[in-house]
Motif scaffolding. Structure first.
Motif, short mmCIF file in Angstrom:
data_model
loop_
_atom_site.label_atom_id
_atom_site.label_comp_id
_atom_site.label_asym_id
_atom_site.label_seq_id
_atom_site.Cartn_x
_atom_site.Cartn_y
_atom_site.Cartn_z
N THR A 244 -5.47 9.69 10.67
CA THR A 244 -4.71 8.57 10.14
C THR A 244 -4.83 8.27 8.80
N ARG A 245 -3.53 7.84 8.01
CA ARG A 245 -3.47 7.88 6.71
C ARG A 245 -4.01 6.44 6.37
N ILE A 246 -4.70 6.44 5.27
CA ILE A 246 -4.82 5.05 4.67
C ILE A 246 -4.46 5.15 3.29
N ASP A 247 -4.42 3.80 2.55
CA ASP A 247 -3.81 3.74 1.15
C ASP A 247 -4.65 4.52 0.14
N ALA A 248 -3.91 4.94 -0.64
CA ALA A 248 -4.66 5.79 -1.77
C ALA A 248 -4.19 4.90 -3.07
N LEU A 249 -5.08 4.91 -4.23
CA LEU A 249 -4.53 4.36 -5.52
C LEU A 249 -3.56 5.11 -6.07
N GLY A 250 -3.71 6.46 -6.36
CA GLY A 250 -2.98 7.35 -7.08
C GLY A 250 -1.63 7.75 -6.24
N ARG A 251 -0.59 7.63 -6.85
CA ARG A 251 0.75 8.18 -6.36
C ARG A 251 0.87 9.55 -5.70
N ASN A 252 0.03 10.33 -6.54
CA ASN A 252 0.24 11.85 -6.15
C ASN A 252 -1.30 12.14 -5.46
N ALA A 253 -1.85 11.23 -4.70
CA ALA A 253 -2.99 11.32 -4.04
C ALA A 253 -2.95 10.57 -2.59
N GLN A 254 -3.45 11.28 -1.43
CA GLN A 254 -3.65 10.95 -0.49
C GLN A 254 -4.96 10.84 0.42
#
Length: 575
Positions: A244-254
């Protein structure tokens, strides 16, 4: 807080587009694609695919291709605008990580078509694939290397016209289009089809359709740039975990919450544990320095700190599954892919990396323990020259607690598959592990990990983890004496487990971690400290809270007595 602050500092949409236009036309596409200034604007490039000036259109298209395929070697980029209004971009590329070999690496083809709408794609798809075939100069079908090519479709940006109201219906529509051309796509050796749909002023949407599933969508890759799943090695996660993907702050991070997949053939005897995975790529050029590497790891820990407060991790929000899930005690793993290449010999780069990582682990050990970090992986590349040709060697530095010792570091050389580019084998640098081995998907919890998780749930630390923490403490002590030469980190702390035999005597043995059947453990350890650089022995005794909840019985009492007696008879400090 820093990331949120930076978000507020980002200029408005129009200003960013103007700055992007100035950037991509100020230098060559190859140079711009490697620029750090492009990091926050990569997804805006699609807005310029339909710009009124051809110079801007062409620059945006080529920069996008070179940036997305930065981990590959691109031979040529050709842009063609036909009379129907479709813009086609063709390029040839090879794997940057292809192993050094006498024969030429596999040649791959890529194509991106810019069209006005999804409906136009349906009308023009046959002609577009025909142009792709002409570019590849194929007489029949491509069969030599299997499916290794890529095909991209980008919809021209039109404010409000590209808004997706029903993404499931959109995906179904695209799948039906691709199904009608499945034979053509396989004939061209297309491995992946990617649709890019701008949503100004929001970020564009990405949808990927894979040949291995007959060009149906891969939900795991939704809203990712086409190369991200490869760079972040997401396939390794999906084999053993429901993600399950959740939001990350960095655009290049997941960030992904992984729950161990259930085996329908096995009776479930315990709740399924969770793992939080942080995956990130870095374009920074200073990651080989103490400051650069520390900044990268601190950013990863910041992301994990937020993730550990997510309702799906704490249990405030629970998923509906046929099997129970263990909430509130998730472990975490960090994967960092450094795209910058290091021009140095392999041994010195890895030695430097290990030294930096050990110092960072020592300095931030408390925070890493709090975040329950069980593994840190750093993937990078070393460039070298052979007979005038430049090659790259992928390397991987791993700090893992899987074997029992807390975040024990090791370095590996990687050997990717020459066709798929996915790492299939790796070789440890240490002579004792010099064999070539298969790289495996992230395994489900083994006995050691379950014991560690159990200790954490009751607010304790798994006994075997103290061995790694002792070494961390030694590194911290040596850091206070910069004028002294610290011994190699691998020799700072050595421990042999003491086991009580049937004759009632203790002996030093080597056995797998976690195989003890009583709640007491002991080791004879050698510590090299600034006061005793040559090393000093101590006896370390610990209570294992994972065996009968750490309670004392007759066996534990006998063991404690014998371990204490062992220390007294030899005049060794007992801890």
């Amino acid at each position: 807080a820093s990331a949120i602050s930076d978000e507020f500092k980002i200029p408005d949409y129009s200003s960013r587009l103007d700055d992007l236009m100035a950037l991509i036309t100020a230098d060559t596409p190859d140079a711009v694609s490697k620029s750090r200034k492009l990091s926050l604007s990569v997804d805006l490039l699609s807005e310029l695919f339909s710009h009124e000036e051809k110079e801007v259109r062409d620059a945006a298209l080529e920069v996008y291709i070179r940036r997305v395929y930065r981990s590959h070697l691109i031979d040529d980029v050709k842009i063609v605008e036909d009379k129907s209004g479709v813009t086609n971009v063709f390029w040839n590329f090879k794997l940057r990580d292809a192993p050094h070999q006498s024969e030429a690496p596999v040649k791959r083809y890529g194509m991106l078509s810019v069209v006005d709408s999804i409906d136009e794609t349906e009308e023009q798809l046959g002609n577009i694939l025909g142009d792709y075939k002409k570019h590849m100069e194929l007489e029949g079908c491509l069969t030599e290397e299997g499916c290794v090519n890529t095909f991209h479709v980008a919809i021209r940006s039109k404010k409000n016209d590209n808004a997706i109201t029903d993404q499931d219906a959109l995906v179904s529509h695209i799948e039906s289009m691709l199904k009608a051309h499945t034979d053509d796509l396989k004939c061209l050796g297309v491995r992946m089809v990617n649709y890019l749909i701008p949503q100004p002023p929001k970020l564009p949407r990405y949808f990927s359709f894979l040949e291995c599933s007959d060009y149906t969508e891969e939900p795991l890759r939704r809203d990712m740039r086409p190369s991200f799943p490869y760079l972040l090695e997401l396939t390794r996660l999906s084999i053993n975990y429901d993600l399950t993907r959740i939001d990350a702050l960095g655009r290049n991070a997941q960030l992904w919450i992984g729950t161990e997949k259930a085996d329908d053939n096995v009776v479930i005897s315990r709740p399924r544990p969770q793992t939080v995975f942080l995956r990130a790529i870095s374009h920074s050029v200073d990651t080989e320095t103490q400051g650069g590497a520390e900044r990268l790891l601190l950013s990863a820990m910041d992301e994990l700190e937020r993730a550990m407060l997510h309702p799906l991790v704490t249990g405030a929000q629970q998923q509906k599954t046929p099997y129970p899930i263990q909430y509130g005690g998730a472990s975490s793993k960090i994967f960092l892919h450094v795209l910058n290449e290091y021009e140095a010999d392999t041994q010195s780069v890895i030695k430097n990396f290990k030294s930096i990582l050990n110092r960072i682990l020592a300095e931030h050990s408390s925070r890493l323990l709090k975040l329950r970090v069980d593994e840190i992986e750093v993937k990078a590349r070393i460039s070298y020259t052979v007979d005038g040709s430049v090659y790259t060697q992928p390397i991987r530095l791993v700090a893992s607690s899987a074997s029992g010792e807390w975040l024990k570091s090791a370095a590996y050389l990687e050997y990717p598959d020459p066709v798929t580019g996915v790492t299939r084998q790796y070789r440890a640098l240490e002579e004792a592990q010099a064999g070539v081995m298969q790289i495996s998907p992230y395994p489900t919890s083994n006995t050691v990990q379950m014991k560690r998780s159990g200790a954490r749930r009751v607010g304790s630390t798994y006994a075997f983890d103290f061995l790694g923490l002792m070494e961390v403490g030694l590194i911290q002590q040596w850091a206070k004496h910069p004028s002294m030469q610290m011994p190699p980190s691998g020799s700072l702390f050595e421990a042999k487990e003491l086991v009580l035999g049937e004759d009632g005597e203790l002996s030093q043995v080597s056995r797998p971690v976690g195989t003890n059947d009583i709640g007491m453990l002991a080791w004879r350890a050698t510590l090299k400290t600034p006061e005793y650089p040559a090393g000093r022995d101590i006896i370390l005794i610990a209570n294992d809270v994972t065996v009968q909840s750490g309670s004392f019985g007759v066996k534990e009492d006998d063991f404690f007595f014998k371990a204490s007696e062992y220390a007294r008879e030899r005049g060794l400090p007992r801890l």
